[in-house]
Design a protein around this motif. Structure first.
Motif, PDB file in Angstrom:
ATOM      1  N   SER A 294       0.836  -1.196   0.000  1.00 39.39           N
ATOM      2  CA  SER A 294       0.000   0.000   0.000  1.00 39.39           C
ATOM      3  C   SER A 294       0.874   1.252   0.000  1.00 39.39           C
ATOM      4  CB  SER A 294      -0.901   0.004   1.233  1.00 39.39           C
ATOM      5  OG  SER A 294      -1.614   1.225   1.335  1.00 39.39           O
TER       6      SER A 294
ATOM      7  N   TYR B 124      -0.448   4.033   1.185  1.00 34.06           N
ATOM      8  CA  TYR B 124      -1.138   4.895   2.153  1.00 34.06           C
ATOM      9  C   TYR B 124      -0.148   5.570   3.095  1.00 34.06           C
ATOM     10  CZ  TYR B 124      -3.705   6.215   6.362  1.00 34.06           C
ATOM     11  OH  TYR B 124      -4.197   6.903   7.451  1.00 34.06           O
TER      12      TYR B 124
ATOM     13  N   ASP C  55      -6.201   1.958  -6.984  1.00 34.13           N
ATOM     14  CA  ASP C  55      -6.603   2.370  -5.640  1.00 34.13           C
ATOM     15  C   ASP C  55      -8.130   2.402  -5.609  1.00 34.13           C
ATOM     16  OD1 ASP C  55      -4.001   2.724  -4.872  1.00 34.13           O
ATOM     17  OD2 ASP C  55      -4.032   4.916  -4.927  1.00 34.13           O
TER      18      ASP C  55
ATOM     19  N   ALA D 278      -7.993   1.877   5.823  1.00 33.48           N
ATOM     20  CA  ALA D 278      -7.301   2.953   5.110  1.00 33.48           C
ATOM     21  C   ALA D 278      -6.163   2.438   4.222  1.00 33.48           C
ATOM     22  CB  ALA D 278      -6.791   3.993   6.103  1.00 33.48           C
ATOM     23  N   PRO D 279      -5.242   1.603   4.730  1.00 34.99           N
ATOM     24  CA  PRO D 279      -4.169   1.106   3.847  1.00 34.99           C
ATOM     25  C   PRO D 279      -4.691   0.278   2.676  1.00 34.99           C
ATOM     26  CG  PRO D 279      -3.586   0.782   6.149  1.00 34.99           C
ATOM     27  CD  PRO D 279      -5.031   1.183   6.125  1.00 34.99           C
TER      28      PRO D 279
ATOM     29  N   LYS E 147      -7.016   0.738   0.757  1.00 33.12           N
ATOM     30  CA  LYS E 147      -7.486   1.555  -0.361  1.00 33.12           C
ATOM     31  C   LYS E 147      -6.373   1.953  -1.329  1.00 33.12           C
ATOM     32  CE  LYS E 147     -11.183   3.723   2.378  1.00 33.12           C
ATOM     33  NZ  LYS E 147     -11.707   5.019   2.890  1.00 33.12           N
ATOM     34  N   TYR E 148      -5.103   1.733  -0.954  1.00 29.60           N
ATOM     35  CA  TYR E 148      -4.006   2.331  -1.722  1.00 29.60           C
ATOM     36  C   TYR E 148      -2.996   1.308  -2.245  1.00 29.60           C
ATOM     37  CZ  TYR E 148      -5.790   6.709   0.137  1.00 29.60           C
ATOM     38  OH  TYR E 148      -6.598   7.781   0.453  1.00 29.60           O
TER      39      TYR E 148
ATOM     40  N   ASP F 159      -3.889   5.437  -9.288  1.00 33.42           N
ATOM     41  CA  ASP F 159      -4.666   5.998  -8.182  1.00 33.42           C
ATOM     42  C   ASP F 159      -6.143   6.110  -8.554  1.00 33.42           C
ATOM     43  OD1 ASP F 159      -5.086   8.388  -9.610  1.00 33.42           O
ATOM     44  OD2 ASP F 159      -3.453   9.441  -8.608  1.00 33.42           O
TER      45      ASP F 159
END
Length: 511
Positions: free
Chosen positions: A423, A425, A464, A481-482, A484-485, A490
């Motif tokens: 990730s 993030y 992402d 949160a992590p 997502k990335y 992106d």
């Protein structure tokens, strides 16, 4: 005065008629109940029809049948009650609950079942069992349609034997049975079932598959706007066309996609979903991509009584797609080792082993694997797989040692890194300690190792994601949160630095 008398007489007459109508209706309902039996699903407390809970494969042979020719409808009713008889007996052996036995066994036959169940209960023996396939041959059907004789060849059965709650034995068996059934009160009931020797059959040697994993360079795929939810109303061919074109342009050769069990309809796979999955393979073919299909995502019930439902799910999908030119192979289940603690390791491994057999019965051409969450977990059932898959999301510096340990454990089995990634993030949940450049550095290190070891791979993932369902990683924000990335692109469609590390055509390393 006369009018009031007439009114009273009319009311009395109506009351008399209503009471008699109620009595007649009650008698009719009671007669109907006694002749047809109680509702079968209510008897067994399964919240639906037995067919929704138990669907072994059944193939009839009626050629050479003696007596009256059986109609399609009559055969369907016979089949339904015959399988129900197996089901209620399986329930009784597992729970000592004999509800339903009286509906599917004659008086003499149910005494034998009752004695068996009581003996097991007295000795604290419990048998969890299910049949997986039946091959009944109808030998005789009487002129009055109330007697049937059949031979059920090669019944595949799986059972687990528990004593005082401890598993002491489990086995997969193959037996044949001679069965006599009587039609009584609207039910086909088993009058006699005798185990007979199996016919001598030469087992077919398993075919040697021809496939080469060394050139597999792929990516785990979800569309940007609907990750973990790409089928159904959100299915969009135009997005898949665009994304598969991008994947091909990067020099990648394959994609891995996921079939959510419940969304696809479970045992009764929805035609809409199956058609969409087939369309995805069509699009992959247009862009010279191969597809690795993960058959069971968001599935976690490995109970023996659920096996036949999952077999029908796999059979439907595999039978439909096995001849597709874009099909790369079958991944049974995503990260099943994560269910060891909650579902029981033996339960999970038993289900996986049998599922591999079921898939290969329906498709003898394409390779089968399991997507284990770590290199260490991937040693399980390695001998039963065509290639061994594992996932890795930790530091590149520790990868080689763990990979080589797995390689030594599985001998000459091909290995595939089915998921890996990092990730990008950077935020409050990791104290802003990450970046897109750090993600690119991770891929640069990993690609160097993978090239050296000639290890095929599937990256996680193309995009992402703006949203990640709680069903994937839970509700904790430091986990969501992590997630997502992980993309190479992106959420706004911009290539991240890691994209350029993977882009084989740009670097001239597409093979």
């Amino acid at each position: 005065m006369m009018a009031k008398k007439n009114l009273y007489r009319a009311l009395l007459l109506l009351s008399f008629l209503a009471v008699n109508a109620g009595i007649i209706y009650g008698l009719a309902a009671a007669w109907s109940f006694l002749n047809t039996g109680a509702d079968k699903s209510a008897i067994l407390h399964i919240g639906g029809t037995i067919e929704q809970a138990y669907q072994p494969k059944i193939i009839w042979t009626i050629e050479g049948q003696r007596g009256r020719k059986i109609s399609k409808q009559a055969l369907g009713e016979l089949e339904k009650d015959y399988l129900n008889a197996w089901y209620v007996k399986n329930i009784a052996l597992n729970s000592y609950d004999q509800l339903g036995i009286a509906d599917y066994y004659t008086e003499d036959a149910r005494k034998q079942v009752n004695n068996l169940v009581q003996n097991n209960q007295d000795n604290h023996v419990r048998i969890a069992t299910t049949t997986l396939s039946h091959h009944p041959q109808l030998e005789f059907y009487s002129l009055d349609g109330k007697l049937a004789v059949l031979t059920d060849h090669n019944v595949v059965q799986f059972e687990k034997v528990y004593i005082d709650g401890t598993l002491v034995h489990q086995q997969r068996t193959l037996h044949s049975y001679q069965v006599i059934l009587m039609l009584e009160d609207g039910f086909w009931r088993i009058r006699q079932m005798v185990k007979i020797p199996n016919p001598d059959e030469t087992e077919n040697e398993p075919k040697q598959l021809s496939f080469d994993t060394k050139k597999w360079r792929g990516i785990n795929y979800y569309p940007k706007d609907n990750p973990w939810n790409m089928f159904g109303r959100t299915f969009d061919e135009s997005y898949i066309q665009k994304d598969f074109r991008t994947i091909n342009t990067m020099g990648l050769h394959s994609v891995r996609v996921f079939v959510p069990f419940e969304v696809f309809g479970g045992a009764s796979v929805k035609e809409e979903m199956l058609a969409q999955l087939e369309k995805l393979l069509d699009i992959a073919k247009e862009h010279n991509l191969k597809v690795l299909v993960t058959l069971f995502d968001f599935y976690g019930n490995y109970d023996l009584m659920d096996w036949t439902l999952t077999h029908r799910h796999a059979e439907t999908i595999v039978s439909r797609l096995k001849s597709h030119e874009a099909l790369l192979g079958w991944d049974i289940k995503n990260e099943p080792d994560l269910d060891f603690e909650s579902r029981g390791k033996d339960n999970v491994l038993g289900w996986l082993s049998e599922m591999a057999k079921q898939i290969k019965q329906n498709d003898s051409i394409h390779p089968v694997t399991i997507g284990w969450s770590t290199p260490e977990a991937a040693v399980h059932l390695a001998n039963e797989m065509d290639f061994v898959s594992f996932h890795y999301y930790e530091a590149p510096e520790n990868f080689t040692e763990r990979f080589l340990a797995l390689k030594d454990s599985v001998y000459d089995k091909p290995l595939v890194l089915e998921e890996y990634g990092k990730s990008s993030y950077s935020g409050i949940w990791n104290l802003f300690s990450n970046s897109e450049d750090a993600q690119a550095s991770y891929y640069e290190k990993m690609q160097t190792i993978l090239t050296k070891e000639q290890l095929p791979y599937f990256i996680w993932t193309l995009y992402d994601f703006e949203t990640v369902p709680s069903s994937v990683v839970g509700r904790k924000p430091w986990r969501k949160a992590p997630q997502k990335y992980f993309g190479l692109i992106d959420s706004e469609g911009k290539e991240k630095p890691a994209y350029r590390i993977i882009d084989g055509k740009r670097k001239g390393t597409t093979n």
